[in-house]
Write a protein that holds these residues in place. Structure first.
Motif, PDB file in Angstrom:
ATOM      1  N   SER A   1       0.834  -1.200   0.000  1.00 13.42           N
ATOM      2  CA  SER A   1       0.000   0.000   0.000  1.00 13.42           C
ATOM      3  C   SER A   1       0.867   1.247   0.000  1.00 13.42           C
ATOM      4  O   SER A   1       2.065   1.197   0.266  1.00 13.42           O
ATOM      5  CB  SER A   1      -0.908  -0.012   1.218  1.00 13.42           C
ATOM      6  N   TRP A   2       0.250   2.401  -0.233  1.00 14.24           N
ATOM      7  CA  TRP A   2       1.001   3.649  -0.291  1.00 14.24           C
ATOM      8  C   TRP A   2       1.716   3.918   1.021  1.00 14.24           C
ATOM      9  O   TRP A   2       2.793   4.500   1.047  1.00 14.24           O
ATOM     10  CB  TRP A   2       0.068   4.806  -0.653  1.00 14.24           C
ATOM     11  N   SER A   3       1.106   3.498   2.131  1.00 16.38           N
ATOM     12  CA  SER A   3       1.690   3.751   3.448  1.00 16.38           C
ATOM     13  C   SER A   3       2.766   2.735   3.815  1.00 16.38           C
ATOM     14  O   SER A   3       3.544   2.949   4.748  1.00 16.38           O
ATOM     15  CB  SER A   3       0.605   3.717   4.515  1.00 16.38           C
ATOM     16  N   GLY A   4       2.773   1.612   3.122  1.00 18.42           N
ATOM     17  CA  GLY A   4       3.701   0.546   3.471  1.00 18.42           C
ATOM     18  C   GLY A   4       3.162  -0.416   4.513  1.00 18.42           C
ATOM     19  O   GLY A   4       3.819  -1.390   4.861  1.00 18.42           O
ATOM     20  N   LEU A   5       1.977  -0.153   5.015  1.00 21.23           N
ATOM     21  CA  LEU A   5       1.447  -0.949   6.119  1.00 21.23           C
ATOM     22  C   LEU A   5       0.800  -2.245   5.654  1.00 21.23           C
ATOM     23  O   LEU A   5       0.751  -3.217   6.409  1.00 21.23           O
ATOM     24  CB  LEU A   5       0.438  -0.120   6.907  1.00 21.23           C
TER      25      LEU A   5
ATOM     26  N   ILE B   1       8.412  -7.273   0.430  1.00 28.09           N
ATOM     27  CA  ILE B   1       8.271  -5.995  -0.263  1.00 28.09           C
ATOM     28  C   ILE B   1       8.279  -4.883   0.773  1.00 28.09           C
ATOM     29  O   ILE B   1       7.760  -5.032   1.886  1.00 28.09           O
ATOM     30  CB  ILE B   1       6.982  -5.961  -1.107  1.00 28.09           C
ATOM     31  N   SER B   2       8.879  -3.769   0.416  1.00 27.17           N
ATOM     32  CA  SER B   2       8.900  -2.617   1.307  1.00 27.17           C
ATOM     33  C   SER B   2       9.048  -1.352   0.474  1.00 27.17           C
ATOM     34  O   SER B   2       9.250  -1.423  -0.746  1.00 27.17           O
ATOM     35  CB  SER B   2      10.040  -2.722   2.324  1.00 27.17           C
ATOM     36  N   ARG B   3       8.954  -0.207   1.143  1.00 28.50           N
ATOM     37  CA  ARG B   3       9.110   1.055   0.443  1.00 28.50           C
ATOM     38  C   ARG B   3       9.619   2.101   1.412  1.00 28.50           C
ATOM     39  O   ARG B   3       9.393   2.026   2.617  1.00 28.50           O
ATOM     40  CB  ARG B   3       7.804   1.497  -0.191  1.00 28.50           C
TER      41      ARG B   3
ATOM     42  N   THR C   1      11.480   5.276  -3.214  1.00 25.90           N
ATOM     43  CA  THR C   1      12.036   3.992  -3.659  1.00 25.90           C
ATOM     44  C   THR C   1      11.272   2.831  -3.044  1.00 25.90           C
ATOM     45  O   THR C   1      10.930   2.857  -1.860  1.00 25.90           O
ATOM     46  CB  THR C   1      13.528   3.886  -3.280  1.00 25.90           C
ATOM     47  N   GLY C   2      11.053   1.823  -3.863  1.00 26.50           N
ATOM     48  CA  GLY C   2      10.469   0.577  -3.395  1.00 26.50           C
ATOM     49  C   GLY C   2      11.496  -0.535  -3.481  1.00 26.50           C
ATOM     50  O   GLY C   2      12.475  -0.432  -4.234  1.00 26.50           O
ATOM     51  N   TYR C   3      11.276  -1.590  -2.714  1.00 25.02           N
ATOM     52  CA  TYR C   3      12.260  -2.674  -2.652  1.00 25.02           C
ATOM     53  C   TYR C   3      11.570  -4.033  -2.705  1.00 25.02           C
ATOM     54  O   TYR C   3      10.409  -4.176  -2.314  1.00 25.02           O
ATOM     55  CB  TYR C   3      13.067  -2.586  -1.351  1.00 25.02           C
ATOM     56  N   LEU C   4      12.312  -4.998  -3.155  1.00 27.70           N
ATOM     57  CA  LEU C   4      11.882  -6.387  -3.087  1.00 27.70           C
ATOM     58  C   LEU C   4      13.085  -7.205  -2.629  1.00 27.70           C
ATOM     59  O   LEU C   4      14.036  -7.389  -3.387  1.00 27.70           O
ATOM     60  CB  LEU C   4      11.372  -6.898  -4.426  1.00 27.70           C
ATOM     61  N   GLN C   5      13.041  -7.651  -1.389  1.00 30.39           N
ATOM     62  CA  GLN C   5      14.094  -8.510  -0.855  1.00 30.39           C
ATOM     63  C   GLN C   5      13.739  -9.947  -1.173  1.00 30.39           C
ATOM     64  O   GLN C   5      12.664 -10.416  -0.795  1.00 30.39           O
ATOM     65  CB  GLN C   5      14.225  -8.322   0.664  1.00 30.39           C
TER      66      GLN C   5
END
Length: 126
Positions: free
Chosen positions: A52-56, A70-72, A78-82
């Motif tokens: 989501s836009w909030s990252g929650l 997934i995180s941002r 920036t967004g991430y995919l570990q």
């Protein structure tokens, strides 16, 4: 308008890890849901994860078995995919995508995403 650029792909052995990044330009990124999708050779593009836009709120494809996160960071646009415990079947081009409408929910459907990056290749050797 949002422009997305993925990075962090490469060649890794099975069992290894990679972290993909998705750098966004444009002021609307922080209010936009984003997702990661992938396309393996000879296959259709498929959903991997969304946030989501909030990252929650985070959503994942069932097939990942908890290996990806997934995180941002909205401050960095920036967004991430570990990706951990990588398998040869994870080999694909990975795309990040954003929704246009502010505050819209994260989605696992490609049709809901308006902006796409050019993709980054991930190759996992056995």
């Amino acid at each position: 308008q949002v422009q997305l650029v993925e990075s962090g792909g490469g060649l890794v052995q099975a069992g290894g890890s990679l972290r993909l990044s998705c750098a966004a330009s444009g002021r609307t990124f922080s209010s936009a849901a984003m997702g990661w999708f992938r396309q393996a050779p000879g296959k259709e593009r498929e959903f991997v994860a969304a946030v989501s836009w909030s990252g929650l709120r985070r959503y994942y494809a069932d097939s990942l078995e908890g290996r990806f996160t997934i995180s941002r960071d909205n401050a960095k646009n920036t967004g991430y995919l570990q990706m951990n415990s990588l398998k040869p079947e994870d080999t694909a081009i990975y795309y990040c995508a954003c929704r246009r409408d502010a505050w819209a929910a994260a989605s696992n459907s490609q049709r809901d995403y308006d902006y796409w990056g050019q993709g980054t290749q991930v190759t996992v050797s056995s």
